[in-house]
Design an enzyme around this catalytic site. Structure first.
Site, PDB file in Angstrom:
ATOM      1  CG  ASP A 168       3.705  -9.164   3.349  1.00 12.87           C
ATOM      2  OD1 ASP A 168       3.856  -9.844   4.611  1.00 12.87           O
ATOM      3  OD2 ASP A 168       2.740  -8.599   3.023  1.00 12.87           O
TER       4      ASP A 168
ATOM      5  CD  GLU B  46       1.297  -9.012  13.525  1.00 10.19           C
ATOM      6  OE1 GLU B  46       0.188  -8.299  13.622  1.00 10.19           O
ATOM      7  OE2 GLU B  46       1.459  -9.306  12.424  1.00 10.19           O
TER       8      GLU B  46
ATOM      9  CE  LYS C  20       4.320  -7.553  10.923  1.00  8.30           C
ATOM     10  NZ  LYS C  20       3.717  -8.311   9.514  1.00  8.30           N
TER      11      LYS C  20
ATOM     12  CB  THR D  17       2.301  -4.379  11.623  1.00  8.16           C
ATOM     13  OG1 THR D  17       1.623  -4.725  10.535  1.00  8.16           O
ATOM     14  CG2 THR D  17       1.711  -5.030  12.834  1.00  8.16           C
TER      15      THR D  17
ATOM     16  CG  PHE E 237      -1.032  -2.119   6.555  1.00  9.11           C
ATOM     17  CD1 PHE E 237       0.312  -2.225   7.031  1.00  9.11           C
ATOM     18  CD2 PHE E 237      -1.757  -3.185   6.785  1.00  9.11           C
ATOM     19  CE1 PHE E 237       0.784  -3.333   7.701  1.00  9.11           C
ATOM     20  CE2 PHE E 237      -1.474  -4.195   7.736  1.00  9.11           C
ATOM     21  CZ  PHE E 237      -0.212  -4.349   7.750  1.00  9.11           C
TER      22      PHE E 237
END
Length: 316
Positions: free
Chosen positions: A16, A89, A125, A149, A171
């Site tokens: 990440d 993203e 994303k 996400t 998350f």
């Protein structure tokens, strides 16, 4: 064998980070990025020249197109290091714009394909809003795979599964943050850690539901605050982990036990769920944590996207 290597035996490890120079030492299969990680990277002397060169090559293009060029350039560098996929993203400011999200995803995929990267190595994303999930459903139908996400609730996960998305990123750490803040002085860290961590419990529930009902969407736990959360989700399909926590796992040699498996999920008594737009919005509304963290996450990513815009404008 260190715990990172043990974890890789039953979970796909994903890095990440936007820091591709740091990736090789942890040998992750995939990597994820987001606007905040890219913004952090381009502020480093190691990456500032890459940003400047990309902007210089595209300075006459519209700002949002230069942004996508920057995101894809980082993705291309990451793909030189990881053998699998990179997540790139869509601008968080499009989180409630289905058509805008689809158009942006098309451009990102086109830029990768122009650079010789097939769409099978890229995940788009998108925020797990209703509009983001519907955009993902349309993109998946075209063979463009998505990573949903900012996912905090069971209803978001069920809707993603129904939409046929490739992968979700629940998350863990941000769920933990909310419950810890909400409890205040009454928070008991020891009693709310490991498998009892509220973020861990959320991901374990989603994983079990998907496996119980044969939903092929991959579950990738994300946003970790400590290695205890990672250890408690050993066996999850994928875990995306920051370089700092990857290093901590690499430094430990204690045995690591698998906590999640499809076989265990089969024996669970879990009720099937389905959502349309109205029932999804109501279920999300009823979950104060998920409502607040989704809104906050979009706001934070939007702020960092705006800062990246400013940096690019200053270089044009």
């Amino acid at each position: 064998m260190n715990q990172l290597d043990q974890l890789k035996a039953f979970t796909t490890v994903v890095a990440d980070t936007g820091n591709f120079l740091q990736l090789a030492q942890y040998a992750p299969r995939d990597a994820t990025t987001n606007p905040s990680l890219i913004l952090k990277a381009v502020q480093s002397p190691d990456y500032a020249p890459l940003l400047a060169a990309t902007v210089a090559a595209h300075r006459t293009e519209p700002l949002e197109e230069i942004v996508d060029q920057v995101l894809v350039r980082f993705g291309l560098e990451i793909l030189k290091v990881v053998p699998g996929r990179v997540s790139t993203e869509v601008d968080a400011r499009l989180s409630f714009d289905m058509a805008g999200s689809i158009a942006r995803a098309h451009r990102i995929i086109e830029l990768y394909e122009q650079a010789g990267i097939g769409r099978e190595r890229v995940l788009i994303k998108l925020a797990s809003t209703w509009e983001g999930i519907q955009a993902a459903a349309a993109l998946e139908h075209e063979g463009i795979h998505c990573n949903l996400t900012l996912l905090f609730s069971f209803c978001q996960a069920v809707a993603c599964g129904e939409a046929g998305v490739q992968l979700i990123s629940p998350f863990v750490g941000r769920i933990y943050d909310w419950y810890k803040k909400s409890a205040g002085a009454a928070w008991d860290e020891a009693a709310s850690s490991g498998v009892n961590d509220p973020g861990v419990k959320s991901v374990a529930q989603i994983y079990a539901y998907y496996k119980k009902y044969g939903i092929p969407t991959e579950v990738m736990g994300a946003s970790f605050r400590n290695i205890g959360q990672i250890q408690a989700l050993a066996g999850c399909d994928l875990l995306t982990i920051s370089p700092d926590l990857l290093g901590q796992l690499q430094a430990l040699d204690a045995p690591l036990t698998r906590q999640l498996s499809a076989e265990m999920a089969q024996g669970m008594n879990l009720e099937a769920h389905s959502y349309n737009e109205a029932t999804f919005r109501f279920a999300l509304n009823q979950d104060a944590m998920a409502t607040e963290k989704l809104a906050e996450g979009i706001r934070l990513f939007a702020v960092d996207a705006g800062k990246l815009d400013q940096m690019i404008e200053s270089l044009r």
